[in-house]
Design an enzyme around this catalytic site. Structure first.
Site, short mmCIF file in Angstrom:
data_model
loop_
_atom_site.label_atom_id
_atom_site.label_comp_id
_atom_site.label_asym_id
_atom_site.label_seq_id
_atom_site.Cartn_x
_atom_site.Cartn_y
_atom_site.Cartn_z
N ARG A 63 49.66 -17.67 -42.23
CA ARG A 63 50.60 -16.58 -41.95
C ARG A 63 51.49 -16.93 -40.75
O ARG A 63 52.69 -16.61 -40.72
CB ARG A 63 49.83 -15.28 -41.68
CG ARG A 63 50.69 -14.01 -41.75
CD ARG A 63 51.29 -13.61 -40.44
NE ARG A 63 50.28 -13.57 -39.41
CZ ARG A 63 50.52 -13.83 -38.13
NH1 ARG A 63 51.73 -14.18 -37.72
NH2 ARG A 63 49.54 -13.78 -37.24
N GLU B 197 56.63 -21.40 -22.06
CA GLU B 197 56.54 -22.59 -21.22
C GLU B 197 55.19 -22.64 -20.52
O GLU B 197 54.47 -21.64 -20.46
CB GLU B 197 57.67 -22.57 -20.19
CG GLU B 197 59.06 -22.59 -20.79
CD GLU B 197 60.16 -22.68 -19.76
OE1 GLU B 197 61.32 -22.74 -20.16
OE2 GLU B 197 59.85 -22.69 -18.54
N ALA C 191 58.48 -11.02 -35.45
CA ALA C 191 57.20 -11.69 -35.62
C ALA C 191 56.04 -10.74 -35.33
O ALA C 191 55.02 -10.74 -36.02
CB ALA C 191 57.13 -12.91 -34.70
N PHE D 179 63.80 -11.90 -27.73
CA PHE D 179 62.95 -10.73 -27.94
C PHE D 179 63.19 -10.10 -29.31
O PHE D 179 62.25 -9.55 -29.91
CB PHE D 179 63.18 -9.69 -26.84
CG PHE D 179 62.47 -10.02 -25.55
CD1 PHE D 179 61.48 -10.98 -25.50
CD2 PHE D 179 62.80 -9.37 -24.37
CE1 PHE D 179 60.82 -11.28 -24.32
CE2 PHE D 179 62.16 -9.66 -23.18
CZ PHE D 179 61.16 -10.61 -23.15
N GLU E 100 52.83 -13.70 -29.03
CA GLU E 100 53.80 -12.62 -29.30
C GLU E 100 53.49 -11.37 -28.48
O GLU E 100 53.66 -10.24 -28.94
CB GLU E 100 53.85 -12.26 -30.79
CG GLU E 100 53.78 -13.40 -31.76
CD GLU E 100 54.96 -14.36 -31.68
OE1 GLU E 100 55.77 -14.21 -30.77
OE2 GLU E 100 55.04 -15.25 -32.53
N CYS F 262 63.81 -11.69 -32.03
CA CYS F 262 63.02 -12.52 -32.95
C CYS F 262 61.53 -12.25 -32.78
O CYS F 262 60.78 -12.16 -33.77
CB CYS F 262 63.32 -14.00 -32.71
SG CYS F 262 65.07 -14.42 -32.75
#
Length: 411
Positions: free
Chosen positions: A112, A155, A264, A258, A385, A260
């Site tokens: 997924r 990062e 998710a 954000f 996320e 994107c």
């Protein structure tokens, strides 16, 4: 269940048993919330998962192998960029994307996650913020699975706080030169395109970077206890030079990535229910077969309580996901509502997987059974996320009107 009913279920075929357990667990008749078209697409994805993924995924997990050979077929079937309506993309609804996410994660979160990284993050960034030329060049090939993308935001020193991003992009004539490091970037070692977010003089901007550009290096992070049927990498960007045409023209500031991430996160609230459902069904089926003290353990009160609690939480989670999906399809979804589903459903799903493992007893730590594998994966899912803590603070700020991300320091 009466003892005779237990025996009837126990004597059925594996497919019949799964259907029977799934029907019984739909305590509120939530199947009726979905249209015939939505259910048909879900069943198509479910059939693909059952045939091409589920029989092999435990082995992929054990060997830390991502099934790259499935990518093209998933593209041909319309499973990449499911909810995007850009050129060459499937253009299905948010609810259909959610149902597909649930089915993919019922096999494994790593699968997924691939669908999410490719469709919501990499393709999503180009869909939301790219030029028409960028969309036409990249999205059809990505939707077909001919090109794999990754999304470079996190990062080593900037996880939950992307505003502290250290990767920079500086102008050099008509080009941009990008330097920095990214970490925990899904698919980076097999991707042909990377969406890289970097700090510029004008704020954070996104760039579409071919991964064969000199100075781009992706190193697989291993070994891992979770997401072993997936790929996560560290990226080093050493003076990576790209033309200005690589910049995503519509993305300005952190609202770019954000947007994107919210797509998710939306998929995650559905996906984790797949891991929970598979764990519940595995535990319930096992309890019907496993006899102790002369009776199937499904007849014991404590086991039934565990199964009831799991089924209730899955039903609640599906209500949250379905409501969120309808709001998203209507264009009325607030990002705060995504935090509700990501936090609540992930938190409940990992508890369900752990409880399912207890019903399996010692056998639960065997790779033959899925709940422990799902639980391990969900340790990663609850972190990426947006961690539990981040989504809690998003909701806390909404409820109180007081952001607590940067509390005042003493002295």
């Amino acid at each position: 269940m009466a003892h005779g009913t237990e025996r009837t279920i126990a004597q059925s075929t594996a497919a019949e048993r799964t259907r029977e357990l799934r029907t019984r667990a739909d305590l509120l008749g939530l199947e009726s919330l979905f249209s015939a078209e939505e259910l048909a697409f879900r069943d198509e994805v479910r059939g693909f998962v059952d045939e091409a993924i589920r029989p092999h995924v435990a082995d992929w997990f054990e060997r830390a192998e991502f099934p790259r050979e499935l990518v093209r077929e998933m593209g041909e079937r319309g499973y990449l960029g499911i909810h995007l309506d850009s050129p060459g993309c499937p253009g299905r609804s948010a609810v259909e994307y959610g149902l597909a996410s649930l089915e993919f994660e019922s096999a494994d979160a790593g699968i997924r996650t691939f669908v999410s990284v490719q469709g919501s993050l990499a393709m999503g960034a180009i869909h939301h913020w790219g030029s028409e030329e960028q969309k036409a060049e990249h999205l059809p090939a990505m939707a077909r699975g001919e090109v794999i993308g990754c999304f470079g935001l996190t990062e080593p020193n900037a996880g939950s706080d992307p505003s502290s991003m250290e990767t920079v992009a500086r102008r050099d004539g008509g080009d941009w030169v990008i330097s920095g490091r990214k970490r925990w970037i899904g698919l980076a070692s097999i991707a042909q395109l990377a969406v890289i977010w970097a700090r510029t003089e004008d704020g954070v901007r996104g760039f579409v970077v071919p991964t064969d550009t000199p100075g781009f290096t992706a190193t697989v992070i291993e070994p891992k206890f979770a997401m072993r049927a997936s790929i996560q990498c560290e990226i080093e960007l050493a003076e990576v030079r790209v033309p200005d045409s690589a910049r995503l023209p519509g993305a300005e500031g952190l609202s770019g990535p954000f947007t994107c991430l919210n797509d998710a996160r939306y998929g995650i609230m559905w996906g984790v229910l797949g891991a929970a459902r598979d764990s519940y069904e595995t535990a319930c089926s096992y309890a019907l077969d496993r006899e102790q003290f002369g009776a199937p353990i499904a007849s014991f009160q404590l086991t039934q309580r565990k199964l009831v609690d799991m089924a209730l939480d899955i039903q609640r989670g599906l209500l949250v996901a379905e409501r969120t999906g309808r709001l998203k399809d209507a264009g009325e979804l607030d990002p705060v509502q995504i935090s509700v589903g990501k936090l609540a459903n992930t938190r409940d799903a990992i508890a369900i997987c752990r409880e399912a493992r207890t019903i399996l007893g010692g056998n639960g730590v065997s790779a033959e059974y899925s709940p422990q594998r799902h639980a391990n994966n969900l340790e990663a899912v609850r972190t990426y996320e947006g961690t539990d803590e981040v989504h809690t603070l998003i909701l806390g700020a909404h409820l109180t009107g007081i952001p607590a991300f940067n509390p005042p320091r003493e002295g």
